[in-house]
Design a protein around this motif. Structure first.
Motif, PDB file in Angstrom:
ATOM      1  N   GLY A 122       0.832  -1.366   0.309  1.00 40.48           N
ATOM      2  CA  GLY A 122       0.089   0.110   0.100  1.00 40.48           C
ATOM      3  C   GLY A 122       1.396   1.857   0.077  1.00 40.48           C
ATOM      4  O   GLY A 122       2.234   1.141   0.389  1.00 40.48           O
ATOM      5  N   GLY A 123       0.123   2.626  -0.854  1.00 38.78           N
ATOM      6  CA  GLY A 123       1.455   4.487  -0.649  1.00 38.78           C
ATOM      7  C   GLY A 123       2.022   3.793  -1.596  1.00 38.78           C
ATOM      8  O   GLY A 123       3.212   4.374  -0.969  1.00 38.78           O
ATOM      9  N   GLY A 124       2.739   2.534  -2.094  1.00 43.25           N
ATOM     10  CA  GLY A 124       3.740   2.503  -2.505  1.00 43.25           C
ATOM     11  C   GLY A 124       4.890   2.025  -1.777  1.00 43.25           C
ATOM     12  O   GLY A 124       6.389   0.944  -3.087  1.00 43.25           O
ATOM     13  N   PHE A 125       4.414   0.902  -0.598  1.00 41.44           N
ATOM     14  CA  PHE A 125       5.619  -0.208  -0.405  1.00 41.44           C
ATOM     15  C   PHE A 125       5.262  -1.212   0.145  1.00 41.44           C
ATOM     16  O   PHE A 125       3.953  -1.692   0.353  1.00 41.44           O
ATOM     17  N   VAL A 126       5.788  -2.188   0.470  1.00 40.76           N
ATOM     18  CA  VAL A 126       5.210  -3.211   1.107  1.00 40.76           C
ATOM     19  C   VAL A 126       5.520  -3.232   2.138  1.00 40.76           C
ATOM     20  O   VAL A 126       7.205  -3.363   2.929  1.00 40.76           O
ATOM     21  N   HIS A 127       4.742  -3.901   3.355  1.00 38.30           N
ATOM     22  CA  HIS A 127       5.106  -3.985   5.032  1.00 38.30           C
ATOM     23  C   HIS A 127       4.934  -5.107   5.138  1.00 38.30           C
ATOM     24  O   HIS A 127       3.891  -5.560   4.426  1.00 38.30           O
ATOM     25  N   GLY A 128       6.202  -5.421   6.127  1.00 40.26           N
ATOM     26  CA  GLY A 128       5.493  -6.987   6.769  1.00 40.26           C
ATOM     27  C   GLY A 128       6.717  -7.476   7.778  1.00 40.26           C
ATOM     28  O   GLY A 128       6.821  -6.282   8.682  1.00 40.26           O
ATOM     29  N   SER A 129       5.841  -8.546   8.209  1.00 43.24           N
ATOM     30  CA  SER A 129       7.303  -9.746   8.668  1.00 43.24           C
ATOM     31  C   SER A 129       7.225 -11.160   8.091  1.00 43.24           C
ATOM     32  O   SER A 129       6.271 -11.024   8.511  1.00 43.24           O
ATOM     33  N   VAL A 130       8.086 -11.547   8.797  1.00 43.97           N
ATOM     34  CA  VAL A 130       8.610 -12.942   9.014  1.00 43.97           C
ATOM     35  C   VAL A 130       8.305 -13.787   9.712  1.00 43.97           C
ATOM     36  O   VAL A 130       9.847 -12.631  10.598  1.00 43.97           O
ATOM     37  N   VAL A 131       8.420 -14.731  10.111  1.00 37.20           N
ATOM     38  CA  VAL A 131       8.945 -15.161  11.621  1.00 37.20           C
ATOM     39  C   VAL A 131       9.087 -16.964  11.582  1.00 37.20           C
ATOM     40  O   VAL A 131       9.076 -17.561  10.296  1.00 37.20           O
ATOM     41  N   VAL A 132      11.375 -16.842  11.778  1.00 38.68           N
ATOM     42  CA  VAL A 132      11.614 -17.955  12.083  1.00 38.68           C
ATOM     43  C   VAL A 132      11.551 -18.481  12.391  1.00 38.68           C
ATOM     44  O   VAL A 132      12.008 -18.246  13.939  1.00 38.68           O
ATOM     45  N   GLN A 133      11.365 -20.582  12.398  1.00 35.68           N
ATOM     46  CA  GLN A 133      11.601 -21.095  13.668  1.00 35.68           C
ATOM     47  C   GLN A 133      12.923 -21.990  13.697  1.00 35.68           C
ATOM     48  O   GLN A 133      12.762 -22.164  12.365  1.00 35.68           O
ATOM     49  N   GLY A 134      13.906 -21.773  14.797  1.00 31.39           N
ATOM     50  CA  GLY A 134      15.039 -22.691  14.937  1.00 31.39           C
ATOM     51  C   GLY A 134      14.400 -24.054  14.477  1.00 31.39           C
ATOM     52  O   GLY A 134      13.668 -25.150  15.003  1.00 31.39           O
ATOM     53  N   THR A 135      15.782 -24.523  13.882  1.00 33.48           N
ATOM     54  CA  THR A 135      15.422 -26.518  13.905  1.00 33.48           C
ATOM     55  C   THR A 135      16.665 -26.386  14.294  1.00 33.48           C
ATOM     56  O   THR A 135      18.017 -25.832  14.525  1.00 33.48           O
ATOM     57  N   ASP A 136      17.114 -27.448  14.447  1.00 35.42           N
ATOM     58  CA  ASP A 136      18.827 -28.124  14.325  1.00 35.42           C
ATOM     59  C   ASP A 136      19.465 -27.395  15.690  1.00 35.42           C
ATOM     60  O   ASP A 136      18.408 -27.701  16.882  1.00 35.42           O
ATOM     61  N   SER A 137      20.886 -26.989  15.349  1.00 35.35           N
ATOM     62  CA  SER A 137      21.385 -26.493  17.034  1.00 35.35           C
ATOM     63  C   SER A 137      20.269 -25.100  18.071  1.00 35.35           C
ATOM     64  O   SER A 137      21.044 -24.557  18.162  1.00 35.35           O
ATOM     65  N   CYS A 138      19.671 -24.705  16.510  1.00 31.37           N
ATOM     66  CA  CYS A 138      18.757 -23.470  16.846  1.00 31.37           C
ATOM     67  C   CYS A 138      17.127 -23.514  17.403  1.00 31.37           C
ATOM     68  O   CYS A 138      16.277 -22.608  17.868  1.00 31.37           O
ATOM     69  N   ARG A 139      17.077 -25.005  17.705  1.00 27.72           N
ATOM     70  CA  ARG A 139      15.482 -25.445  18.235  1.00 27.72           C
ATOM     71  C   ARG A 139      15.027 -24.742  19.226  1.00 27.72           C
ATOM     72  O   ARG A 139      15.979 -24.323  20.044  1.00 27.72           O
ATOM     73  N   GLY A 140      14.117 -24.536  19.234  1.00 24.15           N
ATOM     74  CA  GLY A 140      13.433 -23.655  20.358  1.00 24.15           C
ATOM     75  C   GLY A 140      13.651 -22.718  20.254  1.00 24.15           C
ATOM     76  O   GLY A 140      12.950 -21.555  20.986  1.00 24.15           O
ATOM     77  N   ARG A 141      14.314 -22.004  19.471  1.00 22.32           N
ATOM     78  CA  ARG A 141      14.414 -20.517  19.023  1.00 22.32           C
ATOM     79  C   ARG A 141      13.368 -20.107  18.024  1.00 22.32           C
ATOM     80  O   ARG A 141      12.617 -20.734  17.267  1.00 22.32           O
ATOM     81  N   MET A 142      12.770 -18.471  18.108  1.00 28.23           N
ATOM     82  CA  MET A 142      11.854 -18.522  17.141  1.00 28.23           C
ATOM     83  C   MET A 142      13.026 -16.467  16.777  1.00 28.23           C
ATOM     84  O   MET A 142      12.915 -16.275  18.252  1.00 28.23           O
ATOM     85  N   LEU A 143      12.763 -16.066  15.962  1.00 25.43           N
ATOM     86  CA  LEU A 143      13.246 -15.389  15.362  1.00 25.43           C
ATOM     87  C   LEU A 143      12.302 -14.339  14.859  1.00 25.43           C
ATOM     88  O   LEU A 143      11.882 -14.770  13.514  1.00 25.43           O
ATOM     89  N   ARG A 144      12.430 -12.889  14.317  1.00 20.62           N
ATOM     90  CA  ARG A 144      11.015 -11.785  13.918  1.00 20.62           C
ATOM     91  C   ARG A 144      11.715 -11.272  12.780  1.00 20.62           C
ATOM     92  O   ARG A 144      12.869  -9.714  13.907  1.00 20.62           O
ATOM     93  N   VAL A 145      11.637 -11.302  11.935  1.00 18.17           N
ATOM     94  CA  VAL A 145      11.923 -10.250  11.224  1.00 18.17           C
ATOM     95  C   VAL A 145      11.231  -9.276  10.525  1.00 18.17           C
ATOM     96  O   VAL A 145      10.337  -9.541   9.570  1.00 18.17           O
TER      97      VAL A 145
END
Lengths: 357, 357
Positions: free
Chosen positions: A247-270
């Motif tokens: 909207g308004g010429g932009f894309v706004h948003g976010s993405v969530v990555v759930q850790g796997t293997d050595s990152c299991r149990g973690r969540m990162l939001r961009v």
């Protein structure tokens, strides 16, 4: 140095990584750059110190929401009409085309534009990455005036703006862009090489090609890319949520990555506005604009642009330090967290993110 | 002929009548025109046939929603910056300023603009009334190209558009205007006197002054105005409903008049988009654009602009025929009912409205 067809895939891979999710999808830019080189021959790439002080540099970029640019290709005449208008206004022929931003398709398309108008491409850009707004360029950090903006759309309309400030340039250019169907070719900070010295990110085209080449034939592409960038991996895992609003010429948003293997149990939001702006874990900031945050495919180390993010993708989130110019007080004022509405103090990624975490 | 301070009230009254509700409120334009004349002297008014074929004519108008323009006055530098940009682009100094539209404040403000830039005012305009969109001008009906639009806003921004068509000119100019705060000074159809011949509504400034003078000292101002215009009264009565929405740079709405005295028992609805477009009674059209529909105070015969309409006002709704140029097929295509989204066939007001009704 000359850019030929064979080098375009490496350039495109590098530009995608530097795009931090934005700057347009490189996939759409490569075919037209190839076609332009096939028709007009390889594009000479010149260094700033090879240009005379009076030589005119025309920075070019697409402006608009990437999700629209993705579906609406540029017309061949857009760069030609734009350069003709600049020549009409300034009374002389430009000497070189420059990518305003090296990140994303905006780093690749200038190859086609330079080939089409028959000018060399400058080995430099105004960001060293991608940013969503026209005032977020090194020329602005360096204090060059933004007193002329020339735009050219796919329909054939040409608009020339003489704004009173960079903020007004952005506001008016964005309005023209939206009226043109949310996609336009734009030139701002047209300058002589003399004016440009000290105000550009030099070597950007070479750097993008080095990044693109680093993963070629590598047994561990991700490690090769990390080494080349000097990046740390914030997380690897699976994309479990993607939110995007255009909207308004932009894309706004976010993405969530759930850790796997050595990152299991973690969540990162961009969080993103065309580009990835902020990486957060448990409310803590791991990296923030103007440092670079790129989401890559864990297997191939290929960068995934904002509009290609999908649930279930296996990704690694890389972060690395921006050009020192962006960490100056004026650099942070123009493109730091506050410029995107975040009420946080900027801290360099190498202090925030713990390498090897 | 010269326009001096004493003649401004008559000009303003006439422009208000020709504004058919729009074109901006004349009340705001008179003080600045007076001030400009006091500072720079009377403004020479020249006829088109007094200009040489190569003399450059600069049509000027405000663009934006009148309810905004009402609150945001023009800056003194706007016409100066605009004329300088035109001189820079075309390489010569303009010879005369012209009101793009004679209706409303857009017919009065050019007096101030001409005084400020030190140029004569042409006794002509591009509408003979007011219209809400930039392509709705006689120069377009006459087939002159709309290949250059220059805009100047109160902040100091100047924008030059080279549109591929009149529709694109409107779309882009409107976007720039909205980004500038919904009010801007605009010049389109900059032309030589040679190009202008046959493509203007000549004598508009004189006509507006004649209309304004007709009511001066009249015992029955309404009758005097009707005679001067050759208008019929569609209804007289009381305003019982006013609806206005400002958005996208326009005011849309409608007003309902309940008949009194000889009109008792009747209801008339006027639909508007900045200007009055349509007069309806019991689903039947009594008058439609491009013919002129103006709501005046029954007592004083003073025109009431769209933004000044109020419940309870005692008004007469007058309608009269437009310039023959607007009744040509191309004229109707550009500014007939269909150009405003009405799926009705245009019929001249003298066939629809029964005089004396």
């Amino acid at each position: 140095m000359q850019l030929n067809e064979a080098e375009l895939p490496a350039l495109a891979r590098g530009c995608a990584v530097l795009g931090t999710g934005g700057g347009g999808a490189v996939e759409t830019a490569v075919p037209s750059a190839m076609q332009a080189i096939r028709r007009h021959g390889p594009v000479p790439v010149v260094r700033l110190d090879e240009l005379g002080d009076d030589d005119l540099i025309v920075p070019l970029s697409g402006i608009g929401a990437p999700t629209v640019g993705h579906e609406m290709l540029m017309s061949l005449e857009q760069p030609q009409r734009l350069c003709e208008e600049i020549e009409r206004i300034l009374g002389r022929r430009p000497a070189a085309i420059m990518a305003a931003e090296i990140g994303g398709s905006n780093g690749v398309e200038p190859v086609a534009w330079a080939a089409q108008v028959g000018l060399p491409l400058l080995d430099a850009d105004g960001m060293g990455r991608a940013f969503p707004e026209v005032q977020m360029v090194s020329m602005n950090v360096a204090g060059l005036p933004l007193d002329l903006v020339v735009m050219s759309d796919v329909v054939g309309n040409v608009a020339t703006l003489r704004p009173v400030s960079a903020v007004w340039a952005e506001r008016l250019a964005r309005a023209v862009c939206v009226a043109s169907g949310a996609s336009s070719l734009l030139s701002s900070y047209v300058m002589t090489a003399g004016q440009a010295r000290g105000g550009l990110i030099e070597g950007s085209v070479s750097a993008a090609m080095d990044i693109g080449r680093s993963v070629e034939g590598a047994t561990d592409p991700l490690a090769a890319l990390r080494d080349c960038l000097g990046a740390c991996e914030l997380i690897h895992g699976k994309i479990v949520d993607v939110e995007r609003r255009t909207g308004g010429g932009f894309v706004h948003g976010s993405v969530v990555v759930q850790g796997t293997d050595s990152c299991r149990g973690r969540m990162l939001r961009v969080e993103l506005q065309n580009e990835n702006l902020l990486a957060l874990e448990d409310g803590e900031i791991l990296a923030s604009v103007p440092d670079l945050i790129t989401i890559v495919d864990t297997q191939t180390a290929g960068a995934i642009s904002t509009e290609m993010l999908r649930f279930g993708q296996r990704v690694s989130v890389l972060a690395w330090s921006c050009d020192p110019l962006w960490r100056t007080p004026r650099g942070l004022e123009i493109a730091g967290p506050a410029a995107f509405g975040y009420d946080i103090a900027y801290r360099p990624v190498e202090e925030l993110a713990h390498v090897g975490r």
